[in-house]
Design a protein around this motif. Structure first.
Motif, mmCIF file in Angstrom:
data_model
loop_
_atom_site.group_PDB
_atom_site.id
_atom_site.type_symbol
_atom_site.label_atom_id
_atom_site.label_comp_id
_atom_site.label_asym_id
_atom_site.label_seq_id
_atom_site.Cartn_x
_atom_site.Cartn_y
_atom_site.Cartn_z
ATOM 1 N N LYS A 56 0.601 -1.217 -0.065
ATOM 2 C CA LYS A 56 -0.067 -0.119 -0.001
ATOM 3 C C LYS A 56 0.767 1.391 0.188
ATOM 4 O O LYS A 56 0.265 2.461 -0.108
ATOM 5 C CB LYS A 56 -0.886 0.060 1.054
ATOM 6 N N ASN A 57 2.284 1.148 0.029
ATOM 7 C CA ASN A 57 2.980 2.371 0.054
ATOM 8 C C ASN A 57 3.092 2.894 -1.496
ATOM 9 O O ASN A 57 3.663 4.039 -1.654
ATOM 10 C CB ASN A 57 4.204 2.224 0.781
ATOM 11 N N HIS A 58 2.590 1.858 -2.182
ATOM 12 C CA HIS A 58 2.502 2.428 -3.748
ATOM 13 C C HIS A 58 1.042 2.226 -4.096
ATOM 14 O O HIS A 58 0.509 1.340 -4.614
ATOM 15 C CB HIS A 58 3.331 1.544 -4.577
ATOM 16 N N VAL B 250 -3.272 -3.733 -9.109
ATOM 17 C CA VAL B 250 -2.895 -5.133 -9.147
ATOM 18 C C VAL B 250 -4.083 -5.970 -8.360
ATOM 19 O O VAL B 250 -4.528 -6.946 -8.673
ATOM 20 C CB VAL B 250 -1.581 -5.401 -8.512
ATOM 21 N N ARG B 251 -4.429 -5.062 -7.310
ATOM 22 C CA ARG B 251 -5.227 -5.784 -6.420
ATOM 23 C C ARG B 251 -6.875 -5.939 -6.969
ATOM 24 O O ARG B 251 -7.493 -7.041 -6.472
ATOM 25 C CB ARG B 251 -5.551 -5.028 -4.949
ATOM 26 N N LYS B 252 -7.190 -5.145 -7.724
ATOM 27 C CA LYS B 252 -8.505 -5.015 -8.281
ATOM 28 C C LYS B 252 -8.659 -6.030 -9.600
ATOM 29 O O LYS B 252 -9.652 -5.806 -10.250
ATOM 30 C CB LYS B 252 -8.876 -3.610 -8.785
ATOM 31 N N LEU B 253 -7.701 -6.793 -9.909
ATOM 32 C CA LEU B 253 -7.489 -7.558 -10.923
ATOM 33 C C LEU B 253 -8.651 -8.593 -10.540
ATOM 34 O O LEU B 253 -8.965 -8.974 -9.351
ATOM 35 C CB LEU B 253 -6.231 -8.319 -11.362
ATOM 36 N N PRO B 254 -9.482 -9.210 -11.504
ATOM 37 C CA PRO B 254 -10.419 -10.382 -11.292
ATOM 38 C C PRO B 254 -10.029 -11.512 -10.807
ATOM 39 O O PRO B 254 -10.185 -12.713 -11.465
ATOM 40 C CB PRO B 254 -11.376 -10.569 -12.672
ATOM 41 N N TRP B 255 -9.172 -11.810 -9.707
ATOM 42 C CA TRP B 255 -8.658 -12.739 -9.167
ATOM 43 C C TRP B 255 -9.569 -13.915 -8.812
ATOM 44 O O TRP B 255 -9.125 -15.248 -9.175
ATOM 45 C CB TRP B 255 -7.884 -12.407 -7.877
ATOM 46 N N ALA B 256 -10.666 -13.670 -8.484
ATOM 47 C CA ALA B 256 -11.812 -14.763 -8.206
ATOM 48 C C ALA B 256 -11.942 -15.650 -9.463
ATOM 49 O O ALA B 256 -12.295 -16.725 -9.622
ATOM 50 C CB ALA B 256 -12.890 -14.261 -7.737
ATOM 51 N N GLU B 257 -11.926 -14.857 -10.715
ATOM 52 C CA GLU B 257 -11.993 -15.556 -12.033
ATOM 53 C C GLU B 257 -10.894 -16.199 -12.441
ATOM 54 O O GLU B 257 -10.742 -17.027 -13.570
ATOM 55 C CB GLU B 257 -12.519 -14.600 -13.011
ATOM 56 N N VAL C 260 -0.803 -11.560 -0.766
ATOM 57 C CA VAL C 260 0.456 -10.826 -1.150
ATOM 58 C C VAL C 260 0.357 -10.506 -2.744
ATOM 59 O O VAL C 260 0.000 -11.642 -3.466
ATOM 60 C CB VAL C 260 1.691 -11.518 -0.590
ATOM 61 N N TYR C 261 0.460 -9.491 -3.003
ATOM 62 C CA TYR C 261 0.697 -9.205 -4.545
ATOM 63 C C TYR C 261 2.077 -8.752 -4.950
ATOM 64 O O TYR C 261 2.761 -8.187 -4.230
ATOM 65 C CB TYR C 261 -0.512 -7.959 -5.080
ATOM 66 N N LEU C 262 2.136 -9.149 -6.396
ATOM 67 C CA LEU C 262 3.506 -8.989 -6.838
ATOM 68 C C LEU C 262 3.452 -8.520 -8.355
ATOM 69 O O LEU C 262 2.094 -9.009 -8.866
ATOM 70 C CB LEU C 262 4.550 -10.204 -6.812
ATOM 71 N N ILE C 263 4.340 -8.040 -8.963
ATOM 72 C CA ILE C 263 4.459 -7.860 -10.428
ATOM 73 C C ILE C 263 5.536 -8.536 -10.819
ATOM 74 O O ILE C 263 6.746 -8.568 -10.092
ATOM 75 C CB ILE C 263 4.423 -6.273 -10.708
#
Length: 248
Positions: free
Chosen positions: A82-84, A91-98, A154-157
């Motif tokens: 969240k510091n960015h 990244v977080r709002k990508l449709p990860w559930a799908e 955890v989210y990464l790129i």
């Protein structure tokens, strides 16, 4: 290095680059009244980065760092927190559930049951130099003594695309990064009692840290897993450290 602090100066801080086998490749002293970010590029300027993959903590996720690694021919998985806020939201709002599950592991050790799940999404509009994929890692940990369950996302790129690395390899690199705590920090703190050292004069604290890194790296390269036991064995015969250094 807590013991290097004096009444007029702050403790010396060092930034190291280590491979995932526990060998220290470079070390640099951080300027006083500064932080690790300006030392990132000068530290890595001393290492051949072509076709390597660099892991780091969230502090290393800087646009300048990403551009530098791409320019040097290296790749990265970079943690996004969240510091960015803009990048994190993207990244977080990508449709990860799908998105289907790409890799998962389950282990029981250290008095806990742990499940790791990894999903990967190709996404070329990420606002970060060279980013090609986004990654979500979900860790489920259950304490076997108390039954307490914790869930961490955890989210990464990463600059790696689907042809560069499998999800299993990405998971191994991400998890392997935290080995620096056990392979280096813990050994220097506990086995060598680095923070108890009162060496303060000039560059001696940094020199002593470099010697500790050298000893640890030599032992790792010879397959040692218990550095304390290796030190005890080596100390019994003065020929052994000379032999390890290739001097005899």
């Amino acid at each position: 290095m807590r013991g290097s602090r004096t009444q007029t100066t702050t403790a010396i801080q060092l930034l190291a680059a280590m491979d995932h086998h526990g060998v220290v490749l470079a070390q640099r002293q951080i300027a006083s009244r500064s932080n690790e970010i300006p030392s990132f590029q000068p530290l890595l300027d001393t290492i051949d980065l072509e076709s390597t993959v660099l892991t780091g903590d969230a502090l290393r996720t800087q646009h300048g760092h990403g551009a530098y690694l791409i320019e040097r021919g290296a790749h990265y998985p970079a943690i996004v927190k969240k510091n960015h806020p803009g990048l994190y939201a993207q990244v977080r709002k990508l449709p990860w559930a799908e998105i289907p599950l790409d890799h998962h592991t389950r282990e029981r050790a250290h008095h806990r049951d742990e499940i790791r799940r990894l999903k990967v999404a190709a996404f070329r509009r990420i606002d970060y130099p060279g980013a090609r994929q986004a990654i979500q890692v979900v860790r489920w940990r259950r304490d076997l003594a108390t039954g307490k369950l914790t869930i961490e996302r955890v989210y990464l790129i990463t600059s790696l695309d689907v042809f560069d690395a499998t999800p299993a390899k990405l998971a191994a690199w991400i998890r392997g990064h935290w080995g620096i705590e056990n392979l280096l920090h813990h050994v220097r703190d506990r086995t060598f009692r680095e923070d108890d050292s009162k060496v303060r004069t000039g560059t001696l604290p940094r020199t002593m840290a470099s010697l500790r890194n050298l000893a640890i790296s030599l032992f790792r390269q010879t397959g040692e897993t218990n550095i304390a036991a290796a030190l005890r064995r080596t100390s019994r015969d003065y020929h052994r450290p000379l032999s390890a250094l290739g001097l005899t």
